[in-house]
Design a protein around this motif. Structure first.
Motif, short mmCIF file in Angstrom:
data_model
loop_
_atom_site.label_atom_id
_atom_site.label_comp_id
_atom_site.label_asym_id
_atom_site.label_seq_id
_atom_site.Cartn_x
_atom_site.Cartn_y
_atom_site.Cartn_z
N LYS A 26 -2.58 -43.32 -1.22
CA LYS A 26 -1.38 -42.92 -0.40
C LYS A 26 -0.03 -42.99 -1.20
N ALA A 29 -0.28 -40.27 -3.83
CA ALA A 29 -0.28 -38.79 -3.49
C ALA A 29 1.02 -38.60 -3.04
N SER A 46 -7.05 -31.89 -8.30
CA SER A 46 -6.64 -32.02 -6.88
C SER A 46 -5.35 -31.44 -6.84
N PRO A 49 -0.65 -33.22 -2.17
CA PRO A 49 -0.77 -34.53 -1.71
C PRO A 49 -1.88 -34.95 -0.98
N ILE A 52 -5.11 -34.92 -3.17
CA ILE A 52 -5.14 -35.85 -4.26
C ILE A 52 -5.20 -37.25 -3.42
N TYR A 53 -4.83 -37.60 -2.34
CA TYR A 53 -5.23 -38.83 -1.63
C TYR A 53 -6.75 -38.60 -1.15
#
Length: 155
Positions: A26, A29, A46, A49, A52-53
């Motif tokens: 977290k 991201a 990715s 956010p 990515i997370y």
């Protein structure tokens, strides 16, 4: 003013490295713009956010990721609101005391200055394997060791 902006850009990168080292998906991201992209060491991509997370969460959950040691090599501004940061990084595997040279990497980060803070629009983690040039691997590894007081071995 430029030195202050450069310091903030470096701090954003340092927060990225710190989040990786703390295995905080977290936290990593959260540093990216809404369309920000992360390109991993293995070439995985990715975007945004949430993605990515979602990509990082199982990596941190299921694998004992090694922490990064890094050194910023350059911060360059392409205008008032865009910066490129280049760094080198290595990893010290869990339970080890030294950098593992075969996972050295170049980090390229493009950052955008929004109203509140600098955010990452692109993070690219490119392997620094220097095929056929072991002296460059050794030089990079020793530079990273010197930055973080890791003893220089005779490799």
């Amino acid at each position: 003013m430029k030195n202050e902006k450069e310091a903030i850009v470096k701090q954003t990168y340092e927060r990225l490295i710190e989040a990786w080292n703390q295995r905080d998906a977290k936290g990593m991201a959260r540093l990216f713009t809404e369309n920000g992209e992360s390109i991993g060491f293995d070439g995985s991509q990715s975007k945004g956010p949430k993605e990515i997370y979602s990509h990082l969460r199982p990596i941190f959950k299921d694998h004992p990721t090694a922490p990064f040691v890094s050194k910023v090599k350059e911060v360059r501004f392409l205008g008032d609101n865009v910066a490129i940061l280049r760094a080198i990084a290595g990893m010290i595997p869990p339970g080890e005391l030294d950098i593992k040279p075969d996972v050295n990497t170049h980090h390229t980060v493009v950052l955008l200055n929004n109203v509140c803070d600098w955010e990452i629009d692109l993070f690219q983690n490119t392997p620094a394997q220097f095929h056929g040039r072991p002296e460059l691997v050794k030089k990079m590894t020793n530079e990273l060791r010197g930055s973080f007081n890791v003893p220089i071995s005779g490799d």
